[in-house]
Design a protein around this motif. Sequence first.
Motif, short mmCIF file in Angstrom:
data_model
loop_
_atom_site.label_atom_id
_atom_site.label_comp_id
_atom_site.label_asym_id
_atom_site.label_seq_id
_atom_site.Cartn_x
_atom_site.Cartn_y
_atom_site.Cartn_z
N LYS A 7 -25.14 8.88 3.62
CA LYS A 7 -26.54 9.24 3.83
C LYS A 7 -27.42 7.99 3.88
N ARG A 8 -27.13 7.00 3.02
CA ARG A 8 -27.91 5.77 3.05
C ARG A 8 -27.77 5.07 4.40
N GLU A 9 -26.53 5.05 4.93
CA GLU A 9 -26.30 4.43 6.24
C GLU A 9 -27.08 5.17 7.33
N GLU A 10 -27.09 6.50 7.23
CA GLU A 10 -27.83 7.31 8.20
C GLU A 10 -29.33 7.01 8.14
N LEU A 11 -29.87 6.91 6.94
CA LEU A 11 -31.30 6.62 6.78
C LEU A 11 -31.64 5.22 7.28
#
Length: 549
Positions: free
Chosen positions: A325-329
Amino acid sequence: MLQHIRIKNLALLEEVTLEFESGFTSVTGETGAGKSVLLGALGLLSGARTDKSMIRQGQDLLEVEAALYFAESQMIDRLLDNAGLPACEDGVLLLQRSVHRTKIPRIQINGQMATLAQLQALGESWIDFHGPGEPQKLFQEKRQLEMLDTYAGNTTAGLRFAEQYADWRSALREIEALETGERLDADELEFVRQQIKRIDAVEVSEESIEELERDYTRMSSAQELVGLANACAEGLIGEQSINDQLAAVLLRLEELVELDEGSQPLLERARSLQLELQDLGEEVGHLADDYDFDSEAIEAATERMSLWQELRRKYGGSVAAVLSKREELAQKIAIQGDLDGVLNQKRKAAAALEAELRKQALKLTTARKKAAKTLAQKAADLLQALGFKKARLEIQLIADSKLHEHGDSHCRFLFAPNAGQDLQPLNKIASSGETARVMLALKTVLAEADATPLLVFDEVDANVGGETAHAVGERMRQIADQRQVLCITHLAPVAAAAQTHYVVSKAVIDGRTESNIQRLAANDRIEEIARMLGGKVGAARKHAEELLG
């Protein structure tokens, strides 16, 4: 090849064990005798779905098992390895399947429990069924293309193309989403940044989260841990502790040594034990100091754990999910910062994928063009032997304007059964008998390219007779030069062409109807072929001897 099969309590069959040879095996019997039992058993072993109605009445357990031998088992072993199953021993694959009325079904592959999906995946590699409905598949252009690609040697390249095509389509959808999506405003960007900061504040990694959870557990139980450590230390080295009792024992040992010097080693061991006991007690006592956590450390760990639990609930429950999720954000922020640049980069990547796909599609189409002429001609030649003296078969290759999962072309099988007729798609002109013979001709040619070791034909000779039946038998035997062939038939010439012959019979025993399958010796084959021919007994028997001769 299939070497051995045991069937127990399937439909009307109580139990039978059959041994098979290479080459062409025919299975005959009167209508309703239960020839489909053998097909049902092979279907179960290749992954067909089943229900409890197949269990023989009055019994609770249906069992089918088989042994297959592969001279070169590398492909099968690779499939087994990918599924986490034992490899073949000396090229032998062992399959077992049981169905119980009240218990869960069980599948075993090479002695290890397996799933239905694993059995189905293996089944595709060792058996191919051709039943009464098989010729109807020729009406489907997708099936026609599969047959052409098999003959052209396009199977592996086609699968690779389909995978690359799926990647390309996914890239195009991603580009479309970026083009049509709305830009984030300042508040939305700030919200995304804050979410990233919250994840970073936890310092998410497998090691750090494991350490956090361990420390939090210790801090949450600090008071209890201190009490336990002090109690343990007191029991080891405090007043009236184990150490005090050991000191009394040492005095007795010293007296023992004075009387018997040979006991000196025992005294030394006891003194060593006393020293170790003292060290252990002191270390346990120090633990109480370690458990006296600083209030600020407790507060920091509690806040971090609370934030981690919130992130885990929100983003998927694992370290990998939160990091994803951090990578997506982060990617969302990067894209918003240079949307045009990102789009340009993705368009170039998609264009490169498309260019490579078109190269691969050209190779597939080129191979199809070459194979189409050869396959159609060989099949047409066989059709003449199968009773179509003036038949024509053509495989038309059609270019497509757009790429699809099978390339940039598709094909259409055209057929004219009689002289003077125009070529038409099979579904517009061929009768059921004609379609069956076209399928048989194609299967005979495709056997050159098909690596499936066992081909099972269920009444593929339906709607044919006379001289055509002789030709069908010859073609079956021709296929059996390269593959093991099992054919259920009602035609005497087809059965006579087989090297091995099984007959299915049905009888009423003690008020119950039972089926049986047995291998026929030479004399018994004559009787069975004569029965199939019908007519006067003497003439039918003579004809049977001629067919077998």
